[in-house]
Enzyme design. Structure first.
Site, mmCIF file in Angstrom:
data_model
loop_
_atom_site.group_PDB
_atom_site.id
_atom_site.type_symbol
_atom_site.label_atom_id
_atom_site.label_comp_id
_atom_site.label_asym_id
_atom_site.label_seq_id
_atom_site.Cartn_x
_atom_site.Cartn_y
_atom_site.Cartn_z
ATOM 1 N N GLY A 77 6.402 1.126 49.455
ATOM 2 C CA GLY A 77 5.277 0.337 48.973
ATOM 3 C C GLY A 77 5.665 -1.127 48.996
ATOM 4 O O GLY A 77 5.937 -1.681 50.053
ATOM 5 N N ASP A 78 5.728 -1.738 47.833
ATOM 6 C CA ASP A 78 6.101 -3.137 47.672
ATOM 7 C C ASP A 78 5.144 -4.048 48.441
ATOM 8 O O ASP A 78 5.563 -4.938 49.182
ATOM 9 C CB ASP A 78 7.555 -3.363 48.094
ATOM 10 N N HIS A 79 3.846 -3.790 48.238
ATOM 11 C CA HIS A 79 2.809 -4.583 48.891
ATOM 12 C C HIS A 79 1.479 -4.389 48.158
ATOM 13 O O HIS A 79 1.372 -3.558 47.270
ATOM 14 C CB HIS A 79 2.649 -4.174 50.368
ATOM 15 N N ALA A 80 0.495 -5.156 48.570
ATOM 16 C CA ALA A 80 -0.889 -4.993 48.106
ATOM 17 C C ALA A 80 -1.779 -5.018 49.337
ATOM 18 O O ALA A 80 -1.353 -5.406 50.434
ATOM 19 C CB ALA A 80 -1.276 -6.109 47.143
ATOM 20 N N LEU A 101 1.588 -2.429 44.705
ATOM 21 C CA LEU A 101 2.076 -1.050 44.642
ATOM 22 C C LEU A 101 3.577 -1.033 44.867
ATOM 23 O O LEU A 101 4.071 -1.662 45.813
ATOM 24 C CB LEU A 101 1.389 -0.212 45.721
#
Length: 134
Positions: A48-51, A96
């Site tokens: 994840g580690d993004h939007a 996220l």
């Protein structure tokens, strides 16, 4: 949107002597345009580690439990999903993070949009500026 817009989805799990059956019929709040599976994640490797700017996602663990961290720039929540009968609807403009996917656990992700690299926000500083994080 805020983390309050991200909702847990729970569907029935039917168990009998032959095993369990989970049906995701009419449970996803959009028509999926893309589905992918994350599996065999290296121990300790976050995902994840993004939007997303526009895309909605529903994250469903297939066999096992996983923690999903959702952050809207003001509030942060950790949602534990405990099997294929539970999912989390992630709305756009929520960060996220899947900090740890245990060995043997796979995640199915259903997306409202086809893949578009322009829809992703991968830089946390950019995300914070867009949502006016404090």
């Amino acid at each position: 949107m805020t983390i309050a817009d991200c909702q847990r989805i729970e569907v029935p799990e039917i168990r009998d002597a032959r095993g369990s059956l989970v049906v995701w019929e009419n449970a996803v709040p959009f028509t999926p345009k893309r589905v992918f599976v994350i599996h065999d994640v290296q121990d300790g490797a976050p995902r994840g580690d993004h939007a997303h700017r526009e895309c909605h996602e529903v994250v469903v663990p297939i066999g096992g439990a996983v923690d999903v961290v959702v952050d809207d720039g003001q509030d942060r929540s950790v949602v534990t999903l405990e099997g294929p009968h539970q999912g989390l609807h992630l709305t756009p403009m929520n960060w996220l993070l899947l900090p740890h996917i245990p060995p043997g656990v796979a995640l199915m992700v259903l997306c409202s949009h086809p893949y578009d690299p322009e829809d992703y926000i991968r830089d946390r500083t950019e995300f914070d500026a867009l949502v006016g994080a404090s």
